[in-house]
Design a protein around this motif. Structure first.
Motif, PDB file in Angstrom:
ATOM      1  N   LYS A   1       5.967  -9.596  -4.844  1.00 19.77           N
ATOM      2  CA  LYS A   1       5.409  -7.981  -5.266  1.00 19.77           C
ATOM      3  C   LYS A   1       3.927  -7.960  -5.236  1.00 19.77           C
ATOM      4  CE  LYS A   1       9.379  -6.934  -7.791  1.00 19.77           C
ATOM      5  NZ  LYS A   1      10.184  -6.431  -9.324  1.00 19.77           N
ATOM      6  N   ASN A   2       3.036  -8.861  -6.180  1.00 13.87           N
ATOM      7  CA  ASN A   2       1.902  -8.832  -6.100  1.00 13.87           C
ATOM      8  C   ASN A   2       1.158  -9.147  -4.674  1.00 13.87           C
ATOM      9  OD1 ASN A   2       1.531  -7.947  -8.657  1.00 13.87           O
ATOM     10  ND2 ASN A   2       1.546 -10.264  -9.337  1.00 13.87           N
ATOM     11  N   TRP A   3       1.638 -10.033  -4.019  1.00  8.93           N
ATOM     12  CA  TRP A   3       1.184 -10.421  -2.767  1.00  8.93           C
ATOM     13  C   TRP A   3       1.398  -9.378  -1.378  1.00  8.93           C
ATOM     14  CZ3 TRP A   3       2.914 -16.309  -2.286  1.00  8.93           C
ATOM     15  CH2 TRP A   3       2.094 -16.880  -3.526  1.00  8.93           C
ATOM     16  N   ILE A   4       2.513  -8.656  -1.531  1.00  9.94           N
ATOM     17  CA  ILE A   4       3.006  -7.674  -0.631  1.00  9.94           C
ATOM     18  C   ILE A   4       1.866  -6.394  -1.020  1.00  9.94           C
ATOM     19  CG2 ILE A   4       4.362  -5.684  -0.117  1.00  9.94           C
ATOM     20  CD1 ILE A   4       6.599  -7.943   0.053  1.00  9.94           C
ATOM     21  N   ARG A   5       1.734  -6.216  -2.180  1.00 11.96           N
ATOM     22  CA  ARG A   5       0.684  -4.885  -2.510  1.00 11.96           C
ATOM     23  C   ARG A   5      -0.929  -5.240  -2.178  1.00 11.96           C
ATOM     24  NH1 ARG A   5       1.125  -5.384  -7.946  1.00 11.96           N
ATOM     25  NH2 ARG A   5       3.179  -4.432  -7.616  1.00 11.96           N
ATOM     26  N   LYS A   6      -1.139  -6.653  -2.381  1.00  7.27           N
ATOM     27  CA  LYS A   6      -2.495  -6.930  -2.105  1.00  7.27           C
ATOM     28  C   LYS A   6      -2.527  -7.072  -0.537  1.00  7.27           C
ATOM     29  CE  LYS A   6      -6.205  -9.927  -2.989  1.00  7.27           C
ATOM     30  NZ  LYS A   6      -7.171  -9.313  -2.754  1.00  7.27           N
ATOM     31  N   GLY A   7      -1.545  -7.651   0.261  1.00  9.08           N
ATOM     32  CA  GLY A   7      -1.596  -7.679   1.564  1.00  9.08           C
ATOM     33  C   GLY A   7      -1.727  -6.341   2.294  1.00  9.08           C
ATOM     34  N   MET A   8      -0.904  -5.378   1.554  1.00  8.88           N
ATOM     35  CA  MET A   8      -0.991  -3.924   2.206  1.00  8.88           C
ATOM     36  C   MET A   8      -2.440  -3.485   2.088  1.00  8.88           C
ATOM     37  SD  MET A   8       1.786  -2.998   3.503  1.00  8.88           S
ATOM     38  CE  MET A   8       1.731  -1.292   3.777  1.00  8.88           C
TER      39      MET A   8
ATOM     40  N   ASN B   1      10.556  -9.464   9.559  1.00  5.06           N
ATOM     41  CA  ASN B   1      12.067 -10.038   9.490  1.00  5.06           C
ATOM     42  C   ASN B   1      13.028  -9.231   8.577  1.00  5.06           C
ATOM     43  OD1 ASN B   1      10.946 -12.060  11.152  1.00  5.06           O
ATOM     44  ND2 ASN B   1      10.407 -13.226   9.199  1.00  5.06           N
ATOM     45  N   GLN B   2      12.239  -8.124   8.123  1.00  2.00           N
ATOM     46  CA  GLN B   2      13.288  -7.493   7.114  1.00  2.00           C
ATOM     47  C   GLN B   2      13.873  -7.854   6.155  1.00  2.00           C
ATOM     48  OE1 GLN B   2      13.217  -3.628   7.940  1.00  2.00           O
ATOM     49  NE2 GLN B   2      11.440  -4.275   9.105  1.00  2.00           N
ATOM     50  N   LYS B   3      13.302  -8.750   5.296  1.00  5.34           N
ATOM     51  CA  LYS B   3      13.927  -9.543   4.118  1.00  5.34           C
ATOM     52  C   LYS B   3      13.825  -8.791   2.833  1.00  5.34           C
ATOM     53  CE  LYS B   3      14.020 -14.297   5.903  1.00  5.34           C
ATOM     54  NZ  LYS B   3      13.541 -15.650   5.754  1.00  5.34           N
ATOM     55  N   LYS B   4      14.634  -8.919   2.141  1.00  2.11           N
ATOM     56  CA  LYS B   4      14.498  -8.224   0.557  1.00  2.11           C
ATOM     57  C   LYS B   4      13.416  -9.012  -0.116  1.00  2.11           C
ATOM     58  CE  LYS B   4      18.994  -6.160   0.612  1.00  2.11           C
ATOM     59  NZ  LYS B   4      18.949  -4.940   0.239  1.00  2.11           N
ATOM     60  N   LEU B   5      12.935  -8.534  -1.283  1.00  2.00           N
ATOM     61  CA  LEU B   5      11.860  -9.199  -1.786  1.00  2.00           C
ATOM     62  C   LEU B   5      12.282 -10.379  -2.601  1.00  2.00           C
ATOM     63  CD1 LEU B   5      10.154  -6.361  -3.656  1.00  2.00           C
ATOM     64  CD2 LEU B   5       9.405  -7.413  -1.700  1.00  2.00           C
ATOM     65  N   GLU B   6      13.836 -10.423  -3.112  1.00  5.44           N
ATOM     66  CA  GLU B   6      14.495 -11.327  -3.672  1.00  5.44           C
ATOM     67  C   GLU B   6      14.716 -12.683  -2.663  1.00  5.44           C
ATOM     68  OE1 GLU B   6      15.401  -8.222  -3.781  1.00  5.44           O
ATOM     69  OE2 GLU B   6      15.173  -7.636  -5.950  1.00  5.44           O
ATOM     70  N   GLN B   7      15.003 -12.288  -1.540  1.00  4.46           N
ATOM     71  CA  GLN B   7      15.220 -13.383  -0.350  1.00  4.46           C
ATOM     72  C   GLN B   7      13.973 -14.037  -0.160  1.00  4.46           C
ATOM     73  OE1 GLN B   7      17.277 -11.767   2.914  1.00  4.46           O
ATOM     74  NE2 GLN B   7      17.537 -13.735   3.931  1.00  4.46           N
ATOM     75  N   ILE B   8      12.859 -13.337   0.157  1.00  7.76           N
ATOM     76  CA  ILE B   8      11.520 -14.019   0.225  1.00  7.76           C
ATOM     77  C   ILE B   8      11.375 -14.825  -0.823  1.00  7.76           C
ATOM     78  CG2 ILE B   8       8.979 -13.201   0.639  1.00  7.76           C
ATOM     79  CD1 ILE B   8       9.932 -10.499   1.582  1.00  7.76           C
TER      80      ILE B   8
ATOM     81  N   VAL C   1       2.409 -14.701   4.866  1.00  3.37           N
ATOM     82  CA  VAL C   1       3.924 -15.026   4.969  1.00  3.37           C
ATOM     83  C   VAL C   1       4.828 -13.969   4.444  1.00  3.37           C
ATOM     84  CG1 VAL C   1       5.428 -16.810   3.859  1.00  3.37           C
ATOM     85  CG2 VAL C   1       3.624 -17.552   4.922  1.00  3.37           C
ATOM     86  N   VAL C   2       4.515 -13.382   3.151  1.00  3.56           N
ATOM     87  CA  VAL C   2       5.397 -12.577   2.650  1.00  3.56           C
ATOM     88  C   VAL C   2       5.138 -11.124   3.558  1.00  3.56           C
ATOM     89  CG1 VAL C   2       5.285 -13.588   0.217  1.00  3.56           C
ATOM     90  CG2 VAL C   2       3.642 -11.697   0.789  1.00  3.56           C
ATOM     91  N   MET C   3       4.072 -10.879   4.046  1.00  2.68           N
ATOM     92  CA  MET C   3       4.099  -9.505   4.809  1.00  2.68           C
ATOM     93  C   MET C   3       4.954  -9.729   5.867  1.00  2.68           C
ATOM     94  SD  MET C   3       2.154  -7.358   3.291  1.00  2.68           S
ATOM     95  CE  MET C   3       1.357  -6.174   4.328  1.00  2.68           C
ATOM     96  N   LYS C   4       5.010 -10.680   6.785  1.00  5.15           N
ATOM     97  CA  LYS C   4       5.747 -10.920   7.764  1.00  5.15           C
ATOM     98  C   LYS C   4       7.374 -10.948   7.530  1.00  5.15           C
ATOM     99  CE  LYS C   4       2.628 -13.122  11.029  1.00  5.15           C
ATOM    100  NZ  LYS C   4       2.336 -14.160  12.048  1.00  5.15           N
ATOM    101  N   GLU C   5       7.645 -11.835   6.468  1.00  5.39           N
ATOM    102  CA  GLU C   5       8.933 -11.817   5.945  1.00  5.39           C
ATOM    103  C   GLU C   5       9.472 -10.382   5.572  1.00  5.39           C
ATOM    104  OE1 GLU C   5      10.849 -14.148   6.119  1.00  5.39           O
ATOM    105  OE2 GLU C   5       9.854 -16.121   5.894  1.00  5.39           O
ATOM    106  N   ARG C   6       9.003  -9.639   5.252  1.00  2.00           N
ATOM    107  CA  ARG C   6       9.304  -8.240   4.580  1.00  2.00           C
ATOM    108  C   ARG C   6       9.231  -7.386   5.559  1.00  2.00           C
ATOM    109  NH1 ARG C   6      12.245  -5.303   2.023  1.00  2.00           N
ATOM    110  NH2 ARG C   6      11.396  -3.160   1.099  1.00  2.00           N
ATOM    111  N   TYR C   7       8.023  -7.170   6.467  1.00  2.00           N
ATOM    112  CA  TYR C   7       8.013  -6.009   7.431  1.00  2.00           C
ATOM    113  C   TYR C   7       8.445  -6.383   8.890  1.00  2.00           C
ATOM    114  CZ  TYR C   7       5.893  -3.853   3.404  1.00  2.00           C
ATOM    115  OH  TYR C   7       5.700  -3.199   2.166  1.00  2.00           O
TER     116      TYR C   7
END
Length: 69
Positions: free
Chosen positions: A37-44, A18-25, A10-16
């Motif tokens: 932040k942690n989930w994006i780091r782990k997802g990458m 849907n181009q959403k900012k972290l705060e918006q996610i 969910v956070v990876m799709k929203e960020r990369y």
């Protein structure tokens, strides 16, 4: 990304995608900013490992091109 656990996907799709900012996610999904932040780091990290496992030939080609540059 479809093989990632739900929270990471969910956070990876929203960020990369849907181009959403972290705060918006964080706000849209009602989760803490630190979790996003942690989930994006782990997802990458998991995405990198999965690509290396599923597509080793592509990784090798990429590494060779990087070495030439």
């Amino acid at each position: 990304m479809n093989f990632l656990p739900d929270n990471l996907r969910v956070v990876m799709k929203e960020r990369y995608i849907n181009q959403k900012k972290l705060e918006q996610i964080a706000r849209d999904n009602r989760i803490s900013l630190s979790s996003v932040k942690n989930w994006i780091r782990k997802g990458m990290s998991e995405l990198k490992c999965e690509i290396e496992y599923r597509h080793p030939d592509l990784v090798k080609i990429y590494e060779e091109l990087e070495a030439e540059a």
